[in-house]
Design a protein around this motif. Structure first.
Motif, mmCIF file in Angstrom:
data_model
loop_
_atom_site.group_PDB
_atom_site.id
_atom_site.type_symbol
_atom_site.label_atom_id
_atom_site.label_comp_id
_atom_site.label_asym_id
_atom_site.label_seq_id
_atom_site.Cartn_x
_atom_site.Cartn_y
_atom_site.Cartn_z
ATOM 1 N N HIS A 115 -6.482 52.664 7.914
ATOM 2 C CA HIS A 115 -7.573 53.469 8.464
ATOM 3 C C HIS A 115 -7.569 53.546 9.992
ATOM 4 C CE1 HIS A 115 -10.289 53.064 4.633
ATOM 5 N NE2 HIS A 115 -9.184 53.737 4.427
ATOM 6 N N ARG A 116 -7.179 52.462 10.642
ATOM 7 C CA ARG A 116 -7.332 52.417 12.093
ATOM 8 C C ARG A 116 -6.520 53.473 12.824
ATOM 9 N NH1 ARG A 116 -4.017 50.800 15.662
ATOM 10 N NH2 ARG A 116 -2.794 49.581 14.167
ATOM 11 N N THR A 119 -7.613 57.144 12.488
ATOM 12 C CA THR A 119 -8.970 57.286 13.017
ATOM 13 C C THR A 119 -8.965 57.299 14.537
ATOM 14 O OG1 THR A 119 -10.005 56.246 11.090
ATOM 15 C CG2 THR A 119 -11.253 56.226 13.140
ATOM 16 N N VAL A 120 -8.259 56.351 15.129
ATOM 17 C CA VAL A 120 -8.182 56.295 16.587
ATOM 18 C C VAL A 120 -7.530 57.559 17.134
ATOM 19 C CG1 VAL A 120 -7.092 55.106 18.530
ATOM 20 C CG2 VAL A 120 -8.207 53.784 16.708
ATOM 21 N N CYS A 131 -14.547 58.348 7.585
ATOM 22 C CA CYS A 131 -13.533 57.433 7.071
ATOM 23 C C CYS A 131 -14.039 56.755 5.807
ATOM 24 C CB CYS A 131 -13.195 56.372 8.125
ATOM 25 S SG CYS A 131 -11.934 55.183 7.610
ATOM 26 N N GLU A 136 -12.027 49.017 7.624
ATOM 27 C CA GLU A 136 -10.666 48.499 7.797
ATOM 28 C C GLU A 136 -10.600 47.123 7.132
ATOM 29 O OE1 GLU A 136 -7.641 47.988 8.540
ATOM 30 O OE2 GLU A 136 -6.845 49.816 9.387
ATOM 31 N N ASP A 141 -9.479 45.681 14.019
ATOM 32 C CA ASP A 141 -9.171 47.093 13.810
ATOM 33 C C ASP A 141 -10.441 47.932 13.765
ATOM 34 O OD1 ASP A 141 -6.413 46.947 13.809
ATOM 35 O OD2 ASP A 141 -6.265 46.592 11.656
ATOM 36 N N ALA A 142 -11.481 47.411 13.137
ATOM 37 C CA ALA A 142 -12.755 48.140 13.092
ATOM 38 C C ALA A 142 -13.326 48.325 14.492
ATOM 39 C CB ALA A 142 -13.747 47.396 12.199
ATOM 40 N N LEU A 144 -11.654 48.572 17.241
ATOM 41 C CA LEU A 144 -10.863 49.598 17.926
ATOM 42 C C LEU A 144 -11.286 50.993 17.498
ATOM 43 C CD1 LEU A 144 -7.299 47.973 17.773
ATOM 44 C CD2 LEU A 144 -8.707 48.332 19.816
ATOM 45 N N MET A 145 -11.641 51.168 16.240
ATOM 46 C CA MET A 145 -12.115 52.461 15.748
ATOM 47 C C MET A 145 -13.428 52.850 16.416
ATOM 48 S SD MET A 145 -11.130 51.740 11.755
ATOM 49 C CE MET A 145 -11.906 53.191 11.034
#
Length: 304
Positions: A115-116, A119-120, A131, A136, A141-142, A144-145
């Motif tokens: 997902h990351r 999405t980013v 999403c 994530e 990672d979450a 960073l999103m």
């Protein structure tokens, strides 16, 4: 499945039904009706073909996706590049969907651990993103999103569809209005039987799914507790047991939380139970309510 050129030859009534279905699908995920009407032809979809053994299986498993391919610029991202289905345009990561000026919003429907990156990229390309849950498989990672969406000034929404069910909406409103007094204790249960999930073989791989029960289903259940009471958890304790070897992870889970405001909450989850239970009880200082699959009960009165 109907290719786009055939769709264009359909009469207006059939086209209208397809468009209405697409509007309904995205509305269920929280987009406002007006926004959906405006952008229904400008939605991008990220999906992975390898989840299904053939195109027919994929078409059968995702009717919403097929409806989407008929109405406009519906595009796909594959982690390794290549086409998803031959009947609509597809992108590789080298030719980014995020850079397409004809797409306003993108829904990410990849396996959990993927997902990351898209999405980013899509946020950085100025696209709104819906999403799939879980967000994530790692908190890093979450984060960073979230950071990418905030930096770009776009909407990042996680597909917590239970928030839009009528019984849940009414329950949240009743709690906020004080119908049960101050919430004190919450019990949420989800019991059922799922020995395997052939439609998504990767569901039994914790490195991809993060754990099918906790991440695949549990993200709904934990979100509902926090959302219903509009209170974050301040303390969490959890235990898990491995019952069915197929899942290679915890498939019996109990989570206990202390919530901001003083309430305590317990979430119980099993996919090894031959009978089902899916409900939520919220006890307050003055009354209690219960959310069931069939509706909502306040005290001893069913709420229609």
């Amino acid at each position: 499945m109907v290719p786009r050129d055939i769709f264009n030859k359909l009469d207006d009534s059939k086209k209208s039904k397809i468009l209405d279905a697409a509007v309904e699908e995205f509305s269920l995920h929280g987009f406002r009706q007006a926004s959906v009407n405006r952008m229904v032809e400008r939605i991008g979809i990220a999906k992975v073909e390898s989840l299904w053994p053939d195109r027919a299986a994929m078409a059968q498993a995702f009717p919403a996706m097929i409806r989407g391919t008929l109405v406009g610029s519906i595009l796909g991202i594959l982690p390794g590049g290549g086409a998803i289905l031959g009947s609509f345009a597809s992108y590789t990561l080298e030719k980014r969907l995020a850079a397409d000026p004809d797409v306003d919003a993108i829904t990410i429907c990849l396996p959990h651990h993927l997902h990351r990156a898209p999405t980013v990229a899509c946020c950085q390309g100025g696209k709104h993103v819906l999403c799939e849950k879980p967000m994530e498989t790692t908190l890093a990672d979450a984060d960073l999103m979230v950071a990418a969406a905030e930096a770009a000034g776009v909407v990042l929404m996680i597909g917590q569809v239970l928030r839009f069910r009528e019984a849940n909406l009414r329950a949240r409103k009743l709690i906020a209005e004080g119908a049960i007094g101050t919430p004190v204790n919450v019990l949420r249960r989800r019991y059922g039987l799922l020995k395997e999930y052939p439609r998504a073989p990767w569901s039994a791989n914790p490195e991809i799914a993060g754990g099918w029960v906790l991440y695949g289903y549990g993200s709904h259940e934990v979100d509902q507790i926090l959302w219903l009471l509009d209170a974050p958890a301040t303390r969490v304790f959890a235990q898990g047991r491995r019952n069915n070897p197929h899942w290679q992870d915890y498939d019996e889970i109990t989570i206990q939380m202390s919530l901001e405001g003083g309430a305590i909450a317990t979430q119980q989850h099993s996919i090894n139970c031959p009978f089902s239970a899916w409900d939520c009880i919220v006890v307050g200082t003055e009354n209690a309510l219960r959310i069931e699959t069939g509706g909502l009960v306040l005290g001893d009165e069913a709420i229609e």
